[in-house]
Design a protein around this motif. Structure first.
Motif, PDB file in Angstrom:
ATOM      1  N   VAL A 101       0.863  -1.176   0.000  1.00 10.51           N
ATOM      2  CA  VAL A 101       0.000   0.000   0.000  1.00 10.51           C
ATOM      3  C   VAL A 101       0.902   1.230   0.000  1.00 10.51           C
ATOM      4  CG1 VAL A 101      -1.816   1.246   1.203  1.00 10.51           C
ATOM      5  CG2 VAL A 101      -1.773  -1.247   1.294  1.00 10.51           C
ATOM      6  N   GLU A 102       0.843   2.006  -1.070  1.00  9.71           N
ATOM      7  CA  GLU A 102       1.640   3.234  -1.182  1.00  9.71           C
ATOM      8  C   GLU A 102       0.708   4.427  -1.011  1.00  9.71           C
ATOM      9  OE1 GLU A 102       4.344   3.568  -4.526  1.00  9.71           O
ATOM     10  OE2 GLU A 102       3.899   1.474  -4.982  1.00  9.71           O
ATOM     11  N   MET A 103       1.074   5.329  -0.105  1.00 12.10           N
ATOM     12  CA  MET A 103       0.271   6.524   0.121  1.00 12.10           C
ATOM     13  C   MET A 103       1.149   7.753   0.037  1.00 12.10           C
ATOM     14  SD  MET A 103      -2.294   5.680   3.221  1.00 12.10           S
ATOM     15  CE  MET A 103      -3.163   4.146   3.350  1.00 12.10           C
ATOM     16  N   VAL A 119      -7.893  -3.189   4.131  1.00 11.84           N
ATOM     17  CA  VAL A 119      -6.882  -4.237   3.946  1.00 11.84           C
ATOM     18  C   VAL A 119      -7.004  -5.282   5.050  1.00 11.84           C
ATOM     19  CG1 VAL A 119      -4.397  -4.697   3.965  1.00 11.84           C
ATOM     20  CG2 VAL A 119      -5.282  -2.764   2.668  1.00 11.84           C
ATOM     21  N   ARG A 120      -7.147  -4.824   6.276  1.00 13.58           N
ATOM     22  CA  ARG A 120      -7.266  -5.775   7.394  1.00 13.58           C
ATOM     23  C   ARG A 120      -8.588  -6.531   7.350  1.00 13.58           C
ATOM     24  NH1 ARG A 120      -4.604  -2.620  12.555  1.00 13.58           N
ATOM     25  NH2 ARG A 120      -2.476  -2.699  11.774  1.00 13.58           N
ATOM     26  N   ASP A 121      -9.678  -5.858   6.952  1.00 14.13           N
ATOM     27  CA  ASP A 121     -10.975  -6.532   6.851  1.00 14.13           C
ATOM     28  C   ASP A 121     -10.990  -7.577   5.744  1.00 14.13           C
ATOM     29  OD1 ASP A 121     -11.916  -5.044   8.946  1.00 14.13           O
ATOM     30  OD2 ASP A 121     -13.042  -3.621   7.702  1.00 14.13           O
ATOM     31  N   ALA A 122     -10.116  -7.417   4.758  1.00 14.65           N
ATOM     32  CA  ALA A 122     -10.021  -8.406   3.679  1.00 14.65           C
ATOM     33  C   ALA A 122      -9.266  -9.646   4.134  1.00 14.65           C
ATOM     34  CB  ALA A 122      -9.338  -7.787   2.458  1.00 14.65           C
ATOM     35  N   GLY A 123      -8.811  -9.653   5.372  1.00 13.96           N
ATOM     36  CA  GLY A 123      -8.114 -10.810   5.907  1.00 13.96           C
ATOM     37  C   GLY A 123      -6.621 -10.787   5.649  1.00 13.96           C
ATOM     38  N   ILE A 124      -6.104  -9.653   5.236  1.00 13.72           N
ATOM     39  CA  ILE A 124      -4.681  -9.537   4.924  1.00 13.72           C
ATOM     40  C   ILE A 124      -3.976  -8.965   6.146  1.00 13.72           C
ATOM     41  CG2 ILE A 124      -2.990  -8.438   3.420  1.00 13.72           C
ATOM     42  CD1 ILE A 124      -5.279  -8.314   1.310  1.00 13.72           C
ATOM     43  N   ARG A 125      -3.110  -9.757   6.733  1.00 15.72           N
ATOM     44  CA  ARG A 125      -2.387  -9.320   7.923  1.00 15.72           C
ATOM     45  C   ARG A 125      -0.937  -8.978   7.605  1.00 15.72           C
ATOM     46  NH1 ARG A 125      -6.751  -8.320   9.517  1.00 15.72           N
ATOM     47  NH2 ARG A 125      -8.016  -9.671  10.752  1.00 15.72           N
ATOM     48  N   ASP A 126      -0.435  -9.453   6.490  1.00 20.58           N
ATOM     49  CA  ASP A 126       0.966  -9.216   6.124  1.00 20.58           C
ATOM     50  C   ASP A 126       1.020  -8.286   4.913  1.00 20.58           C
ATOM     51  OD1 ASP A 126      -0.268 -11.151   4.634  1.00 20.58           O
ATOM     52  OD2 ASP A 126       1.535 -12.308   4.277  1.00 20.58           O
ATOM     53  N   TYR A 127       0.987  -7.015   5.196  1.00 14.78           N
ATOM     54  CA  TYR A 127       1.031  -6.017   4.135  1.00 14.78           C
ATOM     55  C   TYR A 127       2.133  -5.012   4.448  1.00 14.78           C
ATOM     56  CZ  TYR A 127      -1.630  -3.231   7.455  1.00 14.78           C
ATOM     57  OH  TYR A 127      -2.033  -2.571   8.587  1.00 14.78           O
ATOM     58  N   VAL A 128       2.556  -4.300   3.422  1.00 15.38           N
ATOM     59  CA  VAL A 128       3.587  -3.277   3.585  1.00 15.38           C
ATOM     60  C   VAL A 128       2.935  -1.934   3.319  1.00 15.38           C
ATOM     61  CG1 VAL A 128       5.804  -2.421   2.745  1.00 15.38           C
ATOM     62  CG2 VAL A 128       5.365  -4.886   2.820  1.00 15.38           C
ATOM     63  N   LEU A 129       3.121  -1.000   4.217  1.00 14.91           N
ATOM     64  CA  LEU A 129       2.579   0.344   4.088  1.00 14.91           C
ATOM     65  C   LEU A 129       3.736   1.294   3.839  1.00 14.91           C
ATOM     66  CD1 LEU A 129       0.066   2.129   4.274  1.00 14.91           C
ATOM     67  CD2 LEU A 129       0.470   2.318   6.717  1.00 14.91           C
ATOM     68  N   VAL A 130       3.709   1.960   2.663  1.00 15.78           N
ATOM     69  CA  VAL A 130       4.796   2.850   2.266  1.00 15.78           C
ATOM     70  C   VAL A 130       4.229   4.252   2.132  1.00 15.78           C
ATOM     71  CG1 VAL A 130       6.533   3.310   0.510  1.00 15.78           C
ATOM     72  CG2 VAL A 130       5.849   0.957   0.982  1.00 15.78           C
ATOM     73  N   GLU A 131       4.924   5.223   2.721  1.00 13.28           N
ATOM     74  CA  GLU A 131       4.515   6.616   2.579  1.00 13.28           C
ATOM     75  C   GLU A 131       5.481   7.299   1.636  1.00 13.28           C
ATOM     76  OE1 GLU A 131       4.820   9.234   6.026  1.00 13.28           O
ATOM     77  OE2 GLU A 131       2.805   9.924   5.563  1.00 13.28           O
ATOM     78  N   GLN A 132       4.944   7.840   0.559  1.00 18.10           N
ATOM     79  CA  GLN A 132       5.763   8.517  -0.450  1.00 18.10           C
ATOM     80  C   GLN A 132       5.988   9.972  -0.052  1.00 18.10           C
ATOM     81  OE1 GLN A 132       7.213   6.968  -2.948  1.00 18.10           O
ATOM     82  NE2 GLN A 132       6.238   5.037  -2.466  1.00 18.10           N
TER      83      GLN A 132
END
Length: 135
Positions: A101-103, A119-132
């Motif tokens: 996830v790029e923001m 993202v969490r409600d979709a059942g995804i617990r292993d995600y990367v959050l990137v701030e541009q």
């Protein structure tokens, strides 16, 4: 006349504080020990090389949120309200796909929270959050 004896009555009720202090102390110890073992997947930090490798991987689901509050999944612009269903569908096709996830910095906090919740409600617990850096 009858003489009455006046006895002194202690009207104050004494409360023994030792058990209360013991319980509070045990709760504090329990919370400290429990908090030590809880790990949040979102708190893991990644290097720039790892993020670049995830973006180039064919099994990566890329969610991009621009400073003008546009949400893009892959090459498609979508409404943030259907992001959860879109991620569930894409994750069903490729269950081991990483989610990035790029923001931009200019994204409203409410939209940031909405995206992370989706993202969490979709059942995804292993995600990367990137701030541009764009604002």
């Amino acid at each position: 006349m009858a003489i009455r004896k006046h006895s002194i009555v202690n009207d104050s009720a004494d409360i023994d504080m030792v058990p209360i202090v013991d319980v509070v102390f045990l709760l504090v110890v329990f919370l400290l020990i429990a908090g030590y073992f809880i790990k949040d997947a979102a708190s893991k930090s990644y290097s720039d090389e790892e993020i670049a490798a995830l973006k180039q991987d064919a099994t990566t689901i890329s969610v991009i949120v621009t400073g003008t509050d546009q949400v893009w999944v892959g090459a498609h612009q979508i409404d943030p309200r259907i992001l959860r269903k879109t991620l569930e569908r894409l994750r069903a096709v490729t269950p081991k796909a990483a989610v990035v996830v790029e923001m931009d910095r200019g994204v409203r906090k409410v939209l940031q929270a909405t995206i992370v919740d989706a993202v969490r409600d979709a059942g995804i617990r292993d995600y990367v959050l990137v701030e541009q850096g764009a604002s």
